[in-house]
Write an enzyme that holds these catalytic residues in place. Structure first.
Site, PDB file in Angstrom:
ATOM      1  N   SER A 136      40.196  40.162  41.219  1.00  0.00           N
ATOM      2  CA  SER A 136      40.511  40.156  39.794  1.00  0.00           C
ATOM      3  C   SER A 136      39.311  40.721  39.055  1.00  0.00           C
ATOM      4  O   SER A 136      38.181  40.706  39.580  1.00  0.00           O
ATOM      5  CB  SER A 136      40.781  38.719  39.332  1.00  0.00           C
ATOM      6  OG  SER A 136      40.736  38.618  37.927  1.00  0.00           O
ATOM      7  N   TYR A 149      38.173  29.806  37.562  1.00  0.00           N
ATOM      8  CA  TYR A 149      38.886  30.929  38.186  1.00  0.00           C
ATOM      9  C   TYR A 149      37.912  32.040  38.565  1.00  0.00           C
ATOM     10  O   TYR A 149      37.950  32.573  39.674  1.00  0.00           O
ATOM     11  CB  TYR A 149      39.949  31.455  37.225  1.00  0.00           C
ATOM     12  CG  TYR A 149      40.748  32.619  37.771  1.00  0.00           C
ATOM     13  CD1 TYR A 149      41.701  32.420  38.770  1.00  0.00           C
ATOM     14  CD2 TYR A 149      40.563  33.910  37.289  1.00  0.00           C
ATOM     15  CE1 TYR A 149      42.447  33.480  39.273  1.00  0.00           C
ATOM     16  CE2 TYR A 149      41.300  34.977  37.783  1.00  0.00           C
ATOM     17  CZ  TYR A 149      42.243  34.756  38.765  1.00  0.00           C
ATOM     18  OH  TYR A 149      42.970  35.812  39.264  1.00  0.00           O
TER      19      TYR A 149
END
Length: 230
Positions: A136, A149
């Site tokens: 990501s 995250y």
């Protein structure tokens, strides 16, 4: 043709990768938590081929300790590729997040890919395979409310870099997509208090194209890191 195992295969990017690999003539092994959703995805991908090159395998990555028993009777062939596309997300400030929020994301986004890769190393080594970690943009930078995250994705990048150094016969690629139209993105927008419009984000097929092109790279080269932005 080769054999590729894709985690998160019922998700947007995972399903698109599996579909493209199948279109290329490869065998694909789809993994996910829901047998029903896996079967539906397999039927969609197989189309008129009757599913001869599509196989499903139920794996729950929320508890990495259960991956080995789940693989116990799978009898997997040599793997030309392993695509880690599964993931989970919870947003919150450092003040708001609790230990469970951290642990859940670290388990699914980092520990589970590490454990699955460990268990599949013999199959990957047999085919001099390629491991792709769908990371990501948060694996490169963080921002407010994304600490847990982002930490899990930074750790995933470290896992990929170490694996590349430890296993010179394997090719290892980290892909860092920006925001992509998906159910996860719908959840993120809800957490951010915003409306979800898929047209505002990259298509999963676009990200899958980048991933599959990395897998198609001739063996005399490795694409190590790719950032993809809208």
């Amino acid at each position: 043709m080769g054999t590729y195992l894709i985690t998160g295969a019922t998700g947007a990017i995972g399903a698109a990768v599996a579909e493209m690999l199948h279109e290329d003539g490869h065998h694909v092994i789809l993994t996910g938590r829901s047998a029903e959703r896996l079967d539906a995805t397999a039927r969609r991908i197989a189309g008129d081929t009757g599913g001869e090159r599509v196989r499903t395998l139920v794996l729950d990555l929320t508890d990495p300790r259960q991956i080995e028993p789940a693989l116990g009777e799978a009898e997997l062939p040599p793997l030309d590729g392993l695509v880690h596309s599964a993931g989970g997300i919870r947003l919150g400030t450092v003040e708001q997040l609790r230990p469970g929020d951290w642990l859940d994301q670290l388990l699914v986004n980092t520990a589970a890919p590490a454990e699955l890769t460990r268990l599949l190393l013999p199959s990957l080594r047999a085919a001099r395979g390629h491991v792709v970690f769908v990371n990501s943009g948060s694996g490169l930078r963080s921002k407010p409310a994304w600490s847990a995250y982002a930490a899990s994705k930074h750790a995933l990048r470290a896992l990929a870099d170490s694996l590349r150094a430890e296993e010179p016969e394997l090719r290892v690629t980290s892909v860092f997509p920006g925001r992509t139209a998906s159910e996860m993105q719908r959840q993120v927008r809800a957490l951010e208090g915003e409306e979800y419009d898929p047209d505002e984000f990259m298509s999963p097929r676009t990200v899958a194209t980048v991933i599959v092109n990395a897998l198609r790279t001739p063996r005399d080269a490795t694409v190590t890191d790719i950032s993809v932005r809208a």
